[in-house]
Write a protein that holds these residues in place. Structure first.
Motif, mmCIF file in Angstrom:
data_model
loop_
_atom_site.group_PDB
_atom_site.id
_atom_site.type_symbol
_atom_site.label_atom_id
_atom_site.label_comp_id
_atom_site.label_asym_id
_atom_site.label_seq_id
_atom_site.Cartn_x
_atom_site.Cartn_y
_atom_site.Cartn_z
ATOM 1 N N TYR A 51 0.807 -1.222 -0.135
ATOM 2 C CA TYR A 51 0.011 -0.082 0.154
ATOM 3 C C TYR A 51 0.839 1.177 0.134
ATOM 4 O O TYR A 51 1.611 1.321 0.884
ATOM 5 C CB TYR A 51 -0.879 0.012 1.377
ATOM 6 N N ASN A 52 0.894 2.062 -0.933
ATOM 7 C CA ASN A 52 1.712 3.082 -1.415
ATOM 8 C C ASN A 52 1.082 4.460 -1.557
ATOM 9 O O ASN A 52 -0.019 4.564 -2.288
ATOM 10 C CB ASN A 52 2.546 2.665 -2.463
ATOM 11 N N ILE A 53 1.822 5.648 -0.786
ATOM 12 C CA ILE A 53 1.069 6.814 -0.998
ATOM 13 C C ILE A 53 2.378 7.632 -1.595
ATOM 14 O O ILE A 53 3.326 7.751 -0.896
ATOM 15 C CB ILE A 53 0.649 7.324 0.515
ATOM 16 N N SER A 54 2.253 8.225 -2.754
ATOM 17 C CA SER A 54 3.273 9.094 -3.210
ATOM 18 C C SER A 54 2.625 10.570 -3.270
ATOM 19 O O SER A 54 1.505 10.910 -3.895
ATOM 20 C CB SER A 54 3.793 8.566 -4.594
ATOM 21 N N LYS A 55 3.569 11.687 -3.094
ATOM 22 C CA LYS A 55 3.291 13.075 -3.104
ATOM 23 C C LYS A 55 4.387 13.700 -3.870
ATOM 24 O O LYS A 55 5.472 13.519 -3.685
ATOM 25 C CB LYS A 55 3.242 13.518 -1.683
ATOM 26 N N TYR A 56 3.838 14.792 -4.680
ATOM 27 C CA TYR A 56 4.575 15.487 -5.557
ATOM 28 C C TYR A 56 4.123 16.853 -5.803
ATOM 29 O O TYR A 56 2.618 16.768 -6.192
ATOM 30 C CB TYR A 56 5.301 14.648 -6.688
ATOM 31 N N SER A 57 4.850 17.791 -5.823
ATOM 32 C CA SER A 57 4.034 18.937 -6.545
ATOM 33 C C SER A 57 5.280 19.903 -7.461
ATOM 34 O O SER A 57 6.516 19.633 -7.217
ATOM 35 C CB SER A 57 3.935 20.040 -5.113
ATOM 36 N N ILE A 58 4.547 20.625 -8.258
ATOM 37 C CA ILE A 58 5.755 21.420 -8.929
ATOM 38 C C ILE A 58 4.997 22.842 -9.069
ATOM 39 O O ILE A 58 3.681 23.100 -9.330
ATOM 40 C CB ILE A 58 5.746 20.930 -10.602
ATOM 41 N N SER A 59 5.989 23.869 -9.132
ATOM 42 C CA SER A 59 5.601 25.206 -9.354
ATOM 43 C C SER A 59 6.364 25.746 -10.326
ATOM 44 O O SER A 59 7.498 25.483 -10.568
ATOM 45 C CB SER A 59 5.800 25.973 -7.885
#
Length: 231
Positions: A82-90
């Motif tokens: 069970y995997n949770i991946s987070k990423y953001s780009i600005s």
């Protein structure tokens, strides 16, 4: 084509090894954290290429149960994670809106939750009693749980944005494991084989609906560290 040939070759090696060795079975649990790095291939807003951007990779977590078939120095392993991946780009707003305040930045935040199922072949580089070090590699498939994944879009020229993520994501993984029985540590790198985004459905402020006003084609590469117990 090269990826398919590599998978076929890996499968043949595993079958041959399995036939030559007496197998023992172990199972275990592990947990850890990962950092997602996107390989951006195509990025545009209102058909304007975005060339200046800053990536923000957040620490994510995963929880895994696995089964290992040992054959002396070789092993096969399959997992359910069970995997949770987070990423953001600005990126600066002025890239798609030249008359805007240069200090404003647009943001795209992605949180993808899913079930991952890798299958890989491992080889013990060193194995002495309870101590061991192994190298492993193989394919991984991620089934995206759309209902509990989320996306946030800020300071973009749309009144509504919906990203459609491919429900199944495929990647290749290589790693190094260090064991002090029954405890082990894994370090791995995952390379995405395709664009994770299918498309964006967008509604402009003038009410026009478009499916190509926002393009964010990217592959997901992941660095991971985990600790676990094998029984």
């Amino acid at each position: 084509m090269r990826h398919r040939l590599a998978l076929i070759a890996l499968f043949i090696i595993c079958i041959q090894t399995y036939g030559q060795q007496k197998a023992t079975v172990n199972y275990g649990l592990k947990t850890g954290f990962s950092s997602t790095i996107y390989d951006v291939r195509n990025f545009s807003v209102l058909q304007t290429p975005i060339t200046e951007y800053t990536s923000h990779s957040e620490i994510s977590s995963f929880y895994t149960a696995f089964l290992r078939i040992n054959m002396q120095r070789h092993y096969l392993q399959t997992e359910c994670s069970y995997n949770i991946s987070k990423y953001s780009i600005s990126f600066p707003v002025y890239q798609w809106h030249p008359v805007s305040d240069s200090k404003e930045r647009s943001i795209i935040y992605t949180k993808i939750t899913g079930i991952e199922m890798p299958f890989y072949y491992g080889y013990y580089i060193m194995k002495e009693g309870d101590y061991g070090m192994s190298f492993y590699m193989g394919p991984k498939v991620k089934f995206v749980l759309t209902d509990i994944s989320s996306h946030i879009f800020e300071k973009l020229p749309f009144s509504n944005v919906t990203e459609i993520i491919h429900p199944i994501n495929c990647s290749m993984m290589v790693g190094l494991g260090v064991s002090i029985s029954p405890i082990f540590f894994d370090f791995s790198f995952e390379y995405g084989l395709h664009n994770i985004s299918n498309h964006f459905d967008t509604t402009l402020f003038n009410g026009e609906i478009s499916d190509n006003a926002l393009v964010f084609d990217r592959r997901k590469n992941v660095l991971s560290f985990s600790i676990g117990f094998i029984f």
